[in-house]
Design a protein around this motif. Structure first.
Motif, PDB file in Angstrom:
ATOM      1  N   ARG A 218     -74.717 -10.094 -22.257  1.00 26.52           N
ATOM      2  CA  ARG A 218     -73.558 -10.007 -21.368  1.00 26.52           C
ATOM      3  C   ARG A 218     -72.586 -11.138 -21.689  1.00 26.52           C
ATOM      4  O   ARG A 218     -72.982 -12.295 -21.810  1.00 26.52           O
ATOM      5  CB  ARG A 218     -74.066 -10.113 -19.920  1.00 26.52           C
ATOM      6  CG  ARG A 218     -73.021 -10.435 -18.850  1.00 26.52           C
ATOM      7  CD  ARG A 218     -72.047  -9.328 -18.596  1.00 26.52           C
ATOM      8  NE  ARG A 218     -72.678  -8.022 -18.413  1.00 26.52           N
ATOM      9  CZ  ARG A 218     -73.277  -7.608 -17.283  1.00 26.52           C
ATOM     10  NH1 ARG A 218     -73.294  -8.385 -16.219  1.00 26.52           N
ATOM     11  NH2 ARG A 218     -73.823  -6.412 -17.218  1.00 26.52           N
ATOM     12  N   TYR A 219     -71.333 -10.771 -21.864  1.00 27.40           N
ATOM     13  CA  TYR A 219     -70.318 -11.823 -22.009  1.00 27.40           C
ATOM     14  C   TYR A 219     -68.963 -11.270 -21.597  1.00 27.40           C
ATOM     15  O   TYR A 219     -68.777 -10.048 -21.481  1.00 27.40           O
ATOM     16  CB  TYR A 219     -70.284 -12.359 -23.456  1.00 27.40           C
ATOM     17  CG  TYR A 219     -69.609 -11.443 -24.447  1.00 27.40           C
ATOM     18  CD1 TYR A 219     -70.285 -10.365 -25.015  1.00 27.40           C
ATOM     19  CD2 TYR A 219     -68.268 -11.644 -24.816  1.00 27.40           C
ATOM     20  CE1 TYR A 219     -69.656  -9.513 -25.926  1.00 27.40           C
ATOM     21  CE2 TYR A 219     -67.634 -10.800 -25.717  1.00 27.40           C
ATOM     22  CZ  TYR A 219     -68.333  -9.744 -26.261  1.00 27.40           C
ATOM     23  OH  TYR A 219     -67.704  -8.901 -27.145  1.00 27.40           O
ATOM     24  N   ASN A 220     -68.022 -12.152 -21.367  1.00 25.50           N
ATOM     25  CA  ASN A 220     -66.653 -11.774 -21.027  1.00 25.50           C
ATOM     26  C   ASN A 220     -65.846 -11.653 -22.307  1.00 25.50           C
ATOM     27  O   ASN A 220     -65.757 -12.606 -23.076  1.00 25.50           O
ATOM     28  CB  ASN A 220     -66.016 -12.840 -20.125  1.00 25.50           C
ATOM     29  CG  ASN A 220     -66.554 -12.802 -18.705  1.00 25.50           C
ATOM     30  OD1 ASN A 220     -67.000 -11.761 -18.230  1.00 25.50           O
ATOM     31  ND2 ASN A 220     -66.495 -13.942 -18.030  1.00 25.50           N
ATOM     32  N   VAL A 282     -70.179 -18.286 -23.353  1.00 21.60           N
ATOM     33  CA  VAL A 282     -71.630 -18.208 -23.482  1.00 21.60           C
ATOM     34  C   VAL A 282     -72.010 -16.731 -23.420  1.00 21.60           C
ATOM     35  O   VAL A 282     -71.460 -15.981 -22.622  1.00 21.60           O
ATOM     36  CB  VAL A 282     -72.328 -18.974 -22.329  1.00 21.60           C
ATOM     37  CG1 VAL A 282     -73.840 -18.814 -22.404  1.00 21.60           C
ATOM     38  CG2 VAL A 282     -71.933 -20.440 -22.350  1.00 21.60           C
ATOM     39  N   PHE A 284     -74.842 -14.332 -22.332  1.00 25.51           N
ATOM     40  CA  PHE A 284     -76.047 -14.344 -21.515  1.00 25.51           C
ATOM     41  C   PHE A 284     -76.963 -13.198 -21.928  1.00 25.51           C
ATOM     42  O   PHE A 284     -76.495 -12.167 -22.427  1.00 25.51           O
ATOM     43  CB  PHE A 284     -75.683 -14.221 -20.034  1.00 25.51           C
ATOM     44  CG  PHE A 284     -74.940 -15.426 -19.520  1.00 25.51           C
ATOM     45  CD1 PHE A 284     -75.626 -16.516 -19.016  1.00 25.51           C
ATOM     46  CD2 PHE A 284     -73.547 -15.475 -19.574  1.00 25.51           C
ATOM     47  CE1 PHE A 284     -74.939 -17.638 -18.562  1.00 25.51           C
ATOM     48  CE2 PHE A 284     -72.856 -16.587 -19.121  1.00 25.51           C
ATOM     49  CZ  PHE A 284     -73.554 -17.675 -18.613  1.00 25.51           C
TER      50      PHE A 284
HETATM   51  C1  NAG Z   1     -66.879 -14.038 -16.691  1.00 25.77           C
HETATM   52  O1  NAG Z   1     -65.789 -14.649 -16.048  1.00 25.77           O
HETATM   53  C2  NAG Z   1     -65.944 -14.750 -14.641  1.00 25.77           C
HETATM   54  C3  NAG Z   1     -64.654 -15.295 -14.094  1.00 25.77           C
HETATM   55  O2  NAG Z   1     -64.212 -16.389 -14.806  1.00 25.77           O
HETATM   56  C4  NAG Z   1     -67.129 -15.630 -14.323  1.00 25.77           C
HETATM   57  O3  NAG Z   1     -67.321 -15.750 -12.931  1.00 25.77           O
HETATM   58  C5  NAG Z   1     -68.364 -15.015 -14.938  1.00 25.77           C
HETATM   59  O4  NAG Z   1     -69.468 -15.846 -14.734  1.00 25.77           O
HETATM   60  C6  NAG Z   1     -68.154 -14.789 -16.421  1.00 25.77           C
HETATM   61  N1  NAG Z   1     -69.265 -14.025 -16.923  1.00 25.77           N
HETATM   62  C7  NAG Z   1     -69.874 -14.297 -18.075  1.00 25.77           C
HETATM   63  C8  NAG Z   1     -70.975 -13.399 -18.453  1.00 25.77           C
HETATM   64  O5  NAG Z   1     -69.569 -15.234 -18.768  1.00 25.77           O
END
Ligand code: NAG
Ligand code: NAG
Length: 394
Positions: A218-220, A282, A284
């Motif tokens: 999982r990542y953004n 990161v 995950f």
């Molecule tokens: C993605 O971004 C959101 C908002 O900044 C944050 O709360 C979340 O933890 C992030 N998720 C990951 C998987 O990095």
């Protein structure tokens, strides 16, 4: 006056050329004039710091126990209404009905469409967008959803950081045909050219996914095509799905990126973007390195069989030891009546002397085990030995 008119015309032309054409009018490609290295000139988001795809370095992922298994909603309830499929010149898109969705994320997401990315040249020549430890798969399926709890539709959601959820399914090549993928591949010839559309029979979309929806990265990140909005919560499954070599070749060679009317036909191939820098991000993992060694059903079966064999073996050994003890007890009492049909000692001379009588019973049993081992491994030697006296006796 004529020259002034010409000058103005030239100026106008220059002006038109120098202002960047509206982004949605630019025909981007993967290589060439508006290839991926040029995307950011026309689509600024493509030069952002949270772009996709990425290379997942498994040793640098962070285990997050809050990442629960993803649950496709209604993927299998496809109904009878055909699905809309089209070639957009970059990929083949299959639109998904809005009752399909995704649970297991902080919000409910509604399915929009799915599409594929692939390479050229068959297996092991790349094609996936995400890579794991630097290794590409042969193709990749993306199932796109929008956050329907927070946004009214896809176009509103696609620019928001929590707007989209995309499932990434890595596809590798193997021996067996994957019938689920034929629900797409069988109809590619109906949309050979860019902008062609076709209706295809609805099918079980869930059958395209891997079995294990609990293990994923999982990542953004972003859309992997222009305009590259950084709006995607990515879930890339750890388990890969397999298609046959013939299926991969069909995917790689049927579609054109050119339109029907174009004189130069261009095969639609290598429609995958290079991996992008993680920067501060990161990745995950929903599973830890230890649980990465979690057992598949095959492994569980193997272990159950192994344990059963072990138990049977142990029973045989215990039975052997008990018999041996019984045999020596009999010898000790000098009621030498060895039943040759049940004793394992029947290869030994029957005039074998009794062991030392002073031994305690458990100690004796241990001693006998050693004796047995020695006798069975040095069988040939023993037969030639004139003295039947056991060497292990003190
Ligand atoms: C993605 O971004 C959101 C908002 O900044 C944050 O709360 C979340 O933890 C992030 N998720 C990951 C998987 O990095
Ligand atoms: C999506 O929602 C926005 C905001 O409500 C609206 O303005 C827009 O017309 C909608 N777009 C589509 C394609 O329905």
């Amino acid at each position: 006056m004529d020259s002034l008119g010409l000058f103005i015309l030239l100026m106008l032309l220059c002006f038109q050329w120098t202002i960047a054409p509206a982004a949605d009018e630019v025909t981007w490609t993967y290589i060439g004039l508006v290839g991926q290295t040029e995307w950011s000139q026309y689509f600024p988001n493509c030069g952002g710091t949270s772009q996709s795809p990425v290379d997942v370095v498994t040793t640098q992922t962070k285990y997050d126990p809050s990442l629960v298994p993803l649950t496709p909603l209604g993927y299998s309830q496809h109904g009878n209404k055909p699905l809309n499929m089209y070639n957009n010149g970059h990929t083949v898109v299959i639109e998904l009905p809005e009752w399909m969705g995704l649970a297991g994320l902080p919000w409910l997401f509604t399915a929009v469409q799915m599409h594929l990315h692939w390479g050229s040249g068959g297996p092991s020549h790349g094609g996936s967008e995400h890579t794991i430890n630097g290794l590409s798969a042969d193709a990749e399926l993306h199932v796109v959803h929008y956050n329907s709890e927070l946004y009214p539709n896809m176009s509103a959601a696609m620019t928001q950081s929590d707007g989209l959820a995309v499932l990434g399914i890595l596809i590798v090549t193997g021996e067996e045909t994957n019938p689920a993928f034929n629900s797409i591949l069988n109809y590619l010839s109906r949309v050979r050219h860019a902008d062609q559309k076709a209706l295809i029979p609805a099918f079980d979309v869930e059958s395209l996914l891997p079995n294990d929806l609990g293990r994923y990265y999982r990542y953004n990140g972003s859309l992997t095509t222009p305009p590259c909005y950084q709006s995607v919560i990515w879930s890339v499954f750890h388990e890969r799905v397999q298609i046959s070599k013939a299926q991969l070749l069909r995917l790689e060679t049927i579609l054109y990126s050119s339109k029907t009317e174009d004189t130069d036909r261009m095969l639609l191939q290598d429609n995958y973007r290079a991996t992008q820098p993680l920067n501060h991000r990161v990745v995950f993992a929903s599973f830890s390195a230890e649980s990465g060694k979690e057992l598949s059903s095959g492994e569980v079966t193997a272990i159950v069989i192994g344990v059963m064999c072990g138990c049977v073996g142990l029973a045989v050994i215990i039975r052997f030891i008990v018999k041996t003890i019984r045999f020596f007890t009999l010898l000790h009492r000098e009621t030498v009546a060895v039943n040759s049909s049940t004793s394992s000692w029947d290869v030994l001379p029957s005039n074998r002397p009794a062991p030392m009588p002073r031994m305690e019973e458990p100690e004796k049993a241990k001693e006998k085990k050693q004796d047995v081992a020695l006798n069975t491994t040095a069988d040939g030697e023993k037969k030639e030995e004139p003295s039947p006296s056991p060497q292990t006796e003190p």
